[in-house]
Design a protein around this motif. Structure first.
Motif, short mmCIF file in Angstrom:
data_model
loop_
_atom_site.label_atom_id
_atom_site.label_comp_id
_atom_site.label_asym_id
_atom_site.label_seq_id
_atom_site.Cartn_x
_atom_site.Cartn_y
_atom_site.Cartn_z
N VAL A 75 0.85 -1.32 -0.06
CA VAL A 75 -0.02 0.10 0.02
C VAL A 75 0.71 1.24 0.07
O VAL A 75 0.83 2.27 -0.70
CB VAL A 75 -1.12 0.14 1.23
CG1 VAL A 75 -1.64 1.44 1.36
CG2 VAL A 75 -1.78 -1.17 1.06
N ALA A 76 2.10 1.22 0.79
CA ALA A 76 2.93 2.50 1.02
C ALA A 76 3.42 2.79 -0.58
O ALA A 76 3.79 3.81 -0.92
CB ALA A 76 3.81 2.23 1.91
N ALA A 77 4.01 1.70 -1.04
CA ALA A 77 4.57 1.73 -2.37
C ALA A 77 3.44 2.37 -3.56
O ALA A 77 3.87 3.03 -4.37
CB ALA A 77 4.94 0.30 -3.07
N LEU A 78 2.30 1.77 -3.63
CA LEU A 78 1.26 2.35 -4.37
C LEU A 78 1.06 3.83 -4.03
O LEU A 78 0.79 4.53 -5.02
CB LEU A 78 0.15 1.54 -4.17
CG LEU A 78 0.05 0.21 -4.66
CD1 LEU A 78 -1.34 -0.68 -4.56
CD2 LEU A 78 0.31 0.06 -6.55
N ALA A 94 1.61 16.99 -13.29
CA ALA A 94 1.16 18.44 -13.11
C ALA A 94 2.45 19.22 -13.60
O ALA A 94 2.05 20.39 -13.89
CB ALA A 94 1.11 18.73 -11.60
N ASN A 95 3.47 18.68 -13.42
CA ASN A 95 4.63 19.63 -14.00
C ASN A 95 4.80 19.96 -15.52
O ASN A 95 5.03 20.89 -16.01
CB ASN A 95 6.09 19.06 -13.57
CG ASN A 95 6.23 19.38 -12.07
OD1 ASN A 95 5.78 20.13 -11.36
ND2 ASN A 95 7.11 18.41 -11.49
N VAL A 117 1.66 9.29 -6.07
CA VAL A 117 2.16 10.92 -5.95
C VAL A 117 3.06 11.30 -6.87
O VAL A 117 3.10 12.41 -7.37
CB VAL A 117 2.65 10.92 -4.19
CG1 VAL A 117 3.30 12.25 -4.19
CG2 VAL A 117 1.36 10.93 -3.12
N VAL A 118 4.21 10.56 -6.92
CA VAL A 118 5.32 10.87 -7.80
C VAL A 118 4.56 11.04 -9.43
O VAL A 118 4.78 12.08 -10.30
CB VAL A 118 6.19 9.82 -8.12
CG1 VAL A 118 7.30 9.93 -9.26
CG2 VAL A 118 7.17 9.86 -6.53
N GLY A 119 3.92 10.08 -9.75
CA GLY A 119 3.09 10.34 -10.99
C GLY A 119 2.35 11.66 -11.20
O GLY A 119 2.19 11.98 -12.12
#
Length: 111
Positions: free
Chosen positions: A28-31, A43-44, A36-38
């Motif tokens: 779950v933490a990895a997902l 957004a950038n 968040v990174v995606g």
């Protein structure tokens, strides 16, 4: 003989009772991290203030773009362009024709 507490269900699980919840938590933490990174990378890429993709634009091109978009009036554009060209001349950038061209012009005038 064995009963429920012996070698049955409770004794057979062993380390899996501790390991399975830990693996689920790490998954779950990895997902969440990947999500968040995606989202940040997307957004950038779609940011309207695209300053990252415009650093190659020189000051004169930037002035031309701003004038074309209506951000500058004609008088403001001409003043800023003149100021920019003067600063380029003082920075050591040659704006005069090279000496070969100058000599040909002199030779043609002598004829």
């Amino acid at each position: 003989m064995g009963g429920m507490a012996g070698s049955g269900m409770a004794g057979g699980m062993g380390g899996w009772m501790v390991l399975f919840p830990l693996i689920a938590l790490l998954t779950v933490a990895a997902l969440l991290v990947v999500g968040v990174v995606g989202i940040r990378s997307l957004a950038n890429e779609t940011d309207d203030g695209s300053t990252q993709s415009e650093p190659d634009e020189d000051p004169v091109e930037r002035l031309q773009r701003r004038y074309a978009e209506g951000e500058l009036s004609e008088a403001e554009f001409e003043r800023a362009l003149e100021r920019e060209l003067e600063s380029e001349e003082t920075d050591g950038i040659e704006t005069e024709p090279p000496p070969e061209t100058d000599r040909t012009g002199t030779a043609e005038r002598e004829r």
